[in-house]
Design a protein around this motif. Sequence first.
Motif, PDB file in Angstrom:
ATOM      1  N   MET A 119       0.823  -1.190   0.000  1.00 35.01           N
ATOM      2  CA  MET A 119       0.000   0.000   0.000  1.00 35.01           C
ATOM      3  C   MET A 119       0.868   1.256   0.000  1.00 35.01           C
ATOM      4  O   MET A 119       0.582   2.229  -0.682  1.00 35.01           O
ATOM      5  CB  MET A 119      -0.920   0.015   1.226  1.00 35.01           C
ATOM      6  CG  MET A 119      -1.831   1.244   1.307  1.00 35.01           C
ATOM      7  SD  MET A 119      -2.954   1.211   2.726  1.00 35.01           S
ATOM      8  CE  MET A 119      -4.109  -0.065   2.197  1.00 35.01           C
ATOM      9  N   ARG A 120       1.989   1.196   0.749  1.00 38.29           N
ATOM     10  CA  ARG A 120       2.889   2.345   0.830  1.00 38.29           C
ATOM     11  C   ARG A 120       4.327   1.859   0.742  1.00 38.29           C
ATOM     12  O   ARG A 120       4.645   0.709   1.062  1.00 38.29           O
ATOM     13  CB  ARG A 120       2.673   3.102   2.147  1.00 38.29           C
ATOM     14  CG  ARG A 120       1.261   3.598   2.367  1.00 38.29           C
ATOM     15  CD  ARG A 120       1.142   4.301   3.717  1.00 38.29           C
ATOM     16  NE  ARG A 120       1.958   5.499   3.749  1.00 38.29           N
ATOM     17  CZ  ARG A 120       2.231   6.184   4.866  1.00 38.29           C
ATOM     18  NH1 ARG A 120       1.753   5.757   6.029  1.00 38.29           N
ATOM     19  NH2 ARG A 120       2.970   7.272   4.841  1.00 38.29           N
ATOM     20  N   LEU A 121       5.195   2.773   0.318  1.00 40.47           N
ATOM     21  CA  LEU A 121       6.629   2.496   0.211  1.00 40.47           C
ATOM     22  C   LEU A 121       7.371   3.689   0.800  1.00 40.47           C
ATOM     23  O   LEU A 121       7.064   4.833   0.470  1.00 40.47           O
ATOM     24  CB  LEU A 121       7.015   2.300  -1.257  1.00 40.47           C
ATOM     25  CG  LEU A 121       8.458   1.885  -1.552  1.00 40.47           C
ATOM     26  CD1 LEU A 121       8.701   0.445  -1.111  1.00 40.47           C
ATOM     27  CD2 LEU A 121       8.762   2.028  -3.045  1.00 40.47           C
ATOM     28  N   ARG A 122       8.319   3.441   1.671  1.00 42.37           N
ATOM     29  CA  ARG A 122       9.068   4.531   2.305  1.00 42.37           C
ATOM     30  C   ARG A 122      10.556   4.363   2.032  1.00 42.37           C
ATOM     31  O   ARG A 122      11.113   3.265   2.186  1.00 42.37           O
ATOM     32  CB  ARG A 122       8.828   4.560   3.811  1.00 42.37           C
ATOM     33  CG  ARG A 122       9.618   5.674   4.527  1.00 42.37           C
ATOM     34  CD  ARG A 122       9.470   5.578   6.029  1.00 42.37           C
ATOM     35  NE  ARG A 122      10.420   6.445   6.708  1.00 42.37           N
ATOM     36  CZ  ARG A 122      10.153   7.643   7.199  1.00 42.37           C
ATOM     37  NH1 ARG A 122       8.933   8.113   7.099  1.00 42.37           N
ATOM     38  NH2 ARG A 122      11.076   8.358   7.811  1.00 42.37           N
ATOM     39  N   THR A 123      11.198   5.461   1.616  1.00 45.95           N
ATOM     40  CA  THR A 123      12.630   5.462   1.350  1.00 45.95           C
ATOM     41  C   THR A 123      13.234   6.753   1.883  1.00 45.95           C
ATOM     42  O   THR A 123      12.518   7.667   2.295  1.00 45.95           O
ATOM     43  CB  THR A 123      12.917   5.383  -0.163  1.00 45.95           C
ATOM     44  OG1 THR A 123      12.482   6.613  -0.795  1.00 45.95           O
ATOM     45  CG2 THR A 123      12.186   4.214  -0.798  1.00 45.95           C
ATOM     46  N   ASP A 124      14.573   6.830   1.852  1.00 42.91           N
ATOM     47  CA  ASP A 124      15.214   8.103   2.159  1.00 42.91           C
ATOM     48  C   ASP A 124      15.259   8.954   0.898  1.00 42.91           C
ATOM     49  O   ASP A 124      14.687   8.594  -0.128  1.00 42.91           O
ATOM     50  CB  ASP A 124      16.598   7.892   2.773  1.00 42.91           C
ATOM     51  CG  ASP A 124      17.546   7.145   1.839  1.00 42.91           C
ATOM     52  OD1 ASP A 124      17.328   7.178   0.606  1.00 42.91           O
ATOM     53  OD2 ASP A 124      18.501   6.530   2.330  1.00 42.91           O
ATOM     54  N   PHE A 125      15.960  10.078   0.955  1.00 46.47           N
ATOM     55  CA  PHE A 125      15.934  11.033  -0.147  1.00 46.47           C
ATOM     56  C   PHE A 125      16.943  10.715  -1.253  1.00 46.47           C
ATOM     57  O   PHE A 125      17.110  11.508  -2.172  1.00 46.47           O
ATOM     58  CB  PHE A 125      16.223  12.450   0.383  1.00 46.47           C
ATOM     59  CG  PHE A 125      15.146  12.976   1.279  1.00 46.47           C
ATOM     60  CD1 PHE A 125      13.995  13.527   0.764  1.00 46.47           C
ATOM     61  CD2 PHE A 125      15.296  12.913   2.662  1.00 46.47           C
ATOM     62  CE1 PHE A 125      13.000  14.019   1.593  1.00 46.47           C
ATOM     63  CE2 PHE A 125      14.306  13.407   3.502  1.00 46.47           C
ATOM     64  CZ  PHE A 125      13.156  13.954   2.973  1.00 46.47           C
TER      65      PHE A 125
END
Length: 316
Positions: A192-198
């Motif tokens: 549903m969601r994906l989180r990464t750094d910049f």
Amino acid sequence: MNISGDPNIAVAIREYFDSGHTYEVILDMLKCNHDISISMRTLKTHLKESGLYRRGNYSPLPEVRCAILSELRGPGQLFGYRTMWQVLKQKHKLRVKRDVVMRLLRQLNPQGIALRTRRRFTRRTYHSMGPNFIWHVDGYDKLKPFGLALSGCIDGFSRRLMWLVCGATNNNPAVIAHNYINCVKSLGVIPMRLRTDFGTENGTMAAIQCTLRHAHTDYYAGSSSHSYGSSTGNQRIESWWSYFRRGRYGSRDCGFAVEERELDVFPEEGLPVGLCGDPNIEEYLQQAVQQNTLQQPQDWESATELYLALKDIAGF
């Protein structure tokens, strides 16, 4: 060199520029990621011809305000103006001055500003609705001096390791996207969601995630299905090896089914050749394996045995 004649390089320069990187960093990434060496003067000439300027041509203020308000409804309420400025550039593709972001945050989030001024921070509560609600992606760079770059992804709810890949690099967007696509193909679902750094290496993977989620109708559909955050704040992948208890308390699988034909439209180009970032180390290891008739590992146990054998051969 005529940069404009190569659309791929021109697109890469625009992405690096829009992400807020300095000219020196852009030149370095062109050399490392694309094997392109150009002068500072050539880069500035290309940016000028493409209408890319650091000053001027700023995004409309109402559009910036709406983007900030959308971020403040989530983890963005804890962002300082520098982090918010980066999010506006990389996630929302907005061009705005940092002092403008600072003034808007004072208007829209005075309580958060007051807490940061007094250095009294609210401890964040991690919440996940179930498996595949959010995947956390990060790289591990401690072994890079030996030519080994690690890329990992973990499910925030179950802490299941979605992938852990050792290769020549974890800074190439094509490599990270390749890891993501392989994982999605094997599972048949996207999170549903994906989180990464910049990091810019995550850009292609983030774009694929948002593309695959564009037709869905939930709150996190489309561009909201990916979020940026600091590496230190990405605790689920940062501490995946720590002790945890397994259990599902009223949870549900939040993943979305995806067919392989939907993934075939994303070409996998630009993947490096070889498994190690140092060609000399890789050549040495391959010769050691061949001369000692060692077998390629098939699981973690045989990989451990091979590592110990190579260590003895090298005399470490």
